[in-house]
Design a protein around this motif. Structure first.
Motif, short mmCIF file in Angstrom:
data_model
loop_
_atom_site.label_atom_id
_atom_site.label_comp_id
_atom_site.label_asym_id
_atom_site.label_seq_id
_atom_site.Cartn_x
_atom_site.Cartn_y
_atom_site.Cartn_z
N PRO A 11 -12.93 14.27 -24.20
CA PRO A 11 -11.77 14.53 -25.06
C PRO A 11 -10.44 14.25 -24.38
O PRO A 11 -9.43 14.05 -25.06
CB PRO A 11 -11.92 16.01 -25.40
CG PRO A 11 -12.64 16.60 -24.24
CD PRO A 11 -13.58 15.53 -23.76
N ARG A 12 -10.39 14.27 -23.06
CA ARG A 12 -9.13 14.08 -22.33
C ARG A 12 -9.11 12.71 -21.66
O ARG A 12 -10.15 12.18 -21.26
CB ARG A 12 -8.93 15.18 -21.29
CG ARG A 12 -8.85 16.58 -21.87
CD ARG A 12 -8.57 17.60 -20.78
NE ARG A 12 -8.60 18.96 -21.28
CZ ARG A 12 -7.59 19.58 -21.86
NH1 ARG A 12 -6.44 18.93 -22.00
NH2 ARG A 12 -7.69 20.82 -22.29
N PRO A 13 -7.91 12.12 -21.52
CA PRO A 13 -7.82 10.77 -20.94
C PRO A 13 -8.05 10.78 -19.43
O PRO A 13 -7.95 11.81 -18.77
CB PRO A 13 -6.38 10.37 -21.27
CG PRO A 13 -5.63 11.65 -21.38
CD PRO A 13 -6.61 12.64 -21.95
N VAL A 14 -8.36 9.62 -18.90
CA VAL A 14 -8.47 9.38 -17.47
C VAL A 14 -7.50 8.24 -17.13
O VAL A 14 -7.01 7.54 -18.02
CB VAL A 14 -9.91 9.01 -17.05
CG1 VAL A 14 -10.87 10.14 -17.33
CG2 VAL A 14 -10.37 7.75 -17.78
N ASN A 15 -7.25 8.08 -15.85
CA ASN A 15 -6.35 6.98 -15.47
C ASN A 15 -6.86 6.28 -14.23
O ASN A 15 -7.67 6.82 -13.46
CB ASN A 15 -4.92 7.48 -15.28
CG ASN A 15 -4.71 8.16 -13.93
OD1 ASN A 15 -5.61 8.82 -13.41
ND2 ASN A 15 -3.52 8.03 -13.37
N ALA A 16 -6.39 5.06 -14.05
CA ALA A 16 -6.65 4.28 -12.85
C ALA A 16 -5.33 3.66 -12.42
O ALA A 16 -4.54 3.23 -13.27
CB ALA A 16 -7.70 3.20 -13.11
N ARG A 17 -5.10 3.64 -11.11
CA ARG A 17 -3.79 3.19 -10.62
C ARG A 17 -3.97 2.41 -9.33
O ARG A 17 -4.79 2.77 -8.49
CB ARG A 17 -2.88 4.40 -10.38
CG ARG A 17 -1.53 4.06 -9.80
CD ARG A 17 -0.78 5.32 -9.40
NE ARG A 17 -0.58 6.21 -10.54
CZ ARG A 17 -0.11 7.43 -10.44
NH1 ARG A 17 0.17 7.93 -9.25
NH2 ARG A 17 0.06 8.17 -11.51
N ARG A 18 -3.18 1.34 -9.20
CA ARG A 18 -3.16 0.60 -7.94
C ARG A 18 -1.77 0.03 -7.71
O ARG A 18 -1.14 -0.46 -8.65
CB ARG A 18 -4.20 -0.52 -7.93
CG ARG A 18 -4.50 -1.02 -6.51
CD ARG A 18 -5.63 -2.00 -6.48
NE ARG A 18 -6.02 -2.28 -5.10
CZ ARG A 18 -6.84 -3.27 -4.75
NH1 ARG A 18 -7.37 -4.04 -5.69
NH2 ARG A 18 -7.15 -3.48 -3.49
N SER A 19 -1.32 0.09 -6.46
CA SER A 19 0.02 -0.37 -6.10
C SER A 19 -0.07 -1.59 -5.20
O SER A 19 -1.03 -1.76 -4.43
CB SER A 19 0.80 0.75 -5.40
OG SER A 19 0.95 1.87 -6.24
N PHE A 20 0.96 -2.43 -5.29
CA PHE A 20 1.03 -3.65 -4.50
C PHE A 20 2.43 -3.78 -3.90
O PHE A 20 3.43 -3.69 -4.63
CB PHE A 20 0.74 -4.88 -5.37
CG PHE A 20 -0.62 -4.87 -6.03
CD1 PHE A 20 -1.69 -5.53 -5.45
CD2 PHE A 20 -0.81 -4.20 -7.23
CE1 PHE A 20 -2.93 -5.52 -6.06
CE2 PHE A 20 -2.06 -4.18 -7.84
CZ PHE A 20 -3.11 -4.83 -7.25
N TYR A 21 2.49 -3.99 -2.59
CA TYR A 21 3.77 -4.25 -1.94
C TYR A 21 4.25 -5.65 -2.32
O TYR A 21 3.45 -6.60 -2.39
CB TYR A 21 3.65 -4.16 -0.42
CG TYR A 21 3.42 -2.76 0.10
CD1 TYR A 21 4.30 -1.72 -0.21
CD2 TYR A 21 2.34 -2.48 0.93
CE1 TYR A 21 4.10 -0.44 0.27
CE2 TYR A 21 2.12 -1.20 1.42
CZ TYR A 21 3.00 -0.19 1.08
OH TYR A 21 2.79 1.09 1.55
N ILE A 22 5.55 -5.78 -2.55
CA ILE A 22 6.17 -7.08 -2.80
C ILE A 22 6.93 -7.47 -1.53
O ILE A 22 7.91 -6.81 -1.17
CB ILE A 22 7.11 -7.03 -4.01
CG1 ILE A 22 6.34 -6.60 -5.26
CG2 ILE A 22 7.77 -8.39 -4.24
CD1 ILE A 22 7.22 -6.39 -6.49
N LYS A 23 6.46 -8.51 -0.86
CA LYS A 23 7.06 -8.90 0.42
C LYS A 23 7.57 -10.33 0.34
O LYS A 23 6.85 -11.24 -0.07
CB LYS A 23 6.03 -8.77 1.56
CG LYS A 23 5.55 -7.34 1.78
CD LYS A 23 4.64 -7.24 2.98
CE LYS A 23 4.23 -5.79 3.25
NZ LYS A 23 3.37 -5.66 4.45
N SER A 24 8.84 -10.50 0.73
CA SER A 24 9.45 -11.82 0.74
C SER A 24 9.30 -12.44 2.13
O SER A 24 9.66 -11.83 3.13
CB SER A 24 10.93 -11.73 0.37
OG SER A 24 11.09 -11.17 -0.92
N THR A 25 8.75 -13.65 2.16
CA THR A 25 8.58 -14.38 3.42
C THR A 25 9.20 -15.78 3.26
O THR A 25 9.65 -16.15 2.17
CB THR A 25 7.10 -14.52 3.78
OG1 THR A 25 6.43 -15.32 2.79
CG2 THR A 25 6.43 -13.14 3.82
#
Length: 240
Positions: free
Chosen positions: A178-192
């Protein structure tokens, strides 16, 4: 041996009972682990095709049952604040003629086909083993920057502002839960010097499946529904 068993019948009986109990405990543990694995949702968020901002953002359902995608949120963190946006629906631009044609077509039809629905929103069921992509990370960054009023030169902001991290969060309903679940992922943004790269902050997708986390997600979804949430920004242009 037979004589020894007869002489120690009580000890043997207790040993057999203990061994039988241990077998049943192990069997029950295996059953519980199998049941828990079937009832635990597992969604993956990853890069596809490339390793930079042109990589596709791929969402896979590796659960035993289907999930219903309710919201997909993107959070862009910068040196001057963050932007959170609902990217569940596609960003589409139409000319006046195309918009008029679409309105006329829908007036003459009582329903919309599944294909037309998929062309407008990512909301809906995702079966076990299925995956979808929500566009490239570059498109997501540019969309969030545009909505927040950040001038961009290619993939980098023109203003005195630095992009640091992009987080993708999936909020879904799993099976009969009955209740929601979540999934999360983060990504660094790097300038080269070779361009802008995208580096995951962790090796795996993080899941919110605990009871307390689901309660917080339920309140969060209710607030988003009541306020028709689309975007929020804390970008501070006056920051020095």
């Amino acid at each position: 041996m037979i004589e020894w068993i007869k002489d120690n019948q009580g000890v043997v009986s207790v040993g057999v009972s203990i061994a039988t109990l241990l077998i049943w405990i192990i069997y029950a543990q295996l059953l519980y682990l199998g049941f828990r694995r079937q009832r635990t949702p597992r969604m993956l968020i990853n890069r596809g095709r490339k390793k930079d901002l042109d990589a596709l953002c791929i969402i896979s359902n590796m659960s035993q049952e289907a999930i219903y995608v309710e919201y997909i949120l993107a959070k862009l963190e910068t040196s001057r604040g963050r932007i959170i946006m609902d990217v569940t629906d596609f960003e589409q631009e139409f000319t006046d003629d195309e918009e008029a044609e679409g309105q006329e077509r829908h007036r003459n039809k009582a329903s919309i086909t599944p294909q037309e629905l998929r062309e407008n929103t990512r909301q809906g069921p995702l079966l076990s083993g299925e995956y979808m992509h929500i566009g490239s990370f570059r498109d997501l960054v540019l969309r969030l920057a545009h909505e927040a009023g950040i001038p961009m030169q290619g993939s980098l902001p023109e203003a005195d502002l630095e992009l640091t991290c992009l987080t993708i969060e999936l909020i879904a309903l799993y099976g009969p839960e009955p209740r929601p679940v979540n999934a999360r992922r983060s990504f660094y943004i790097k300038s080269t010097k070779d361009g802008v790269t995208l580096v995951p902050t962790s090796w795996n997708t993080q899941h919110g499946i605990s009871f307390l986390r689901r309660r917080r997600l339920s309140r969060m979804v209710n607030d988003m529904n009541e306020t028709n949430f689309y975007m929020s920004s804390t970008i501070d242009w006056d920051k020095r």
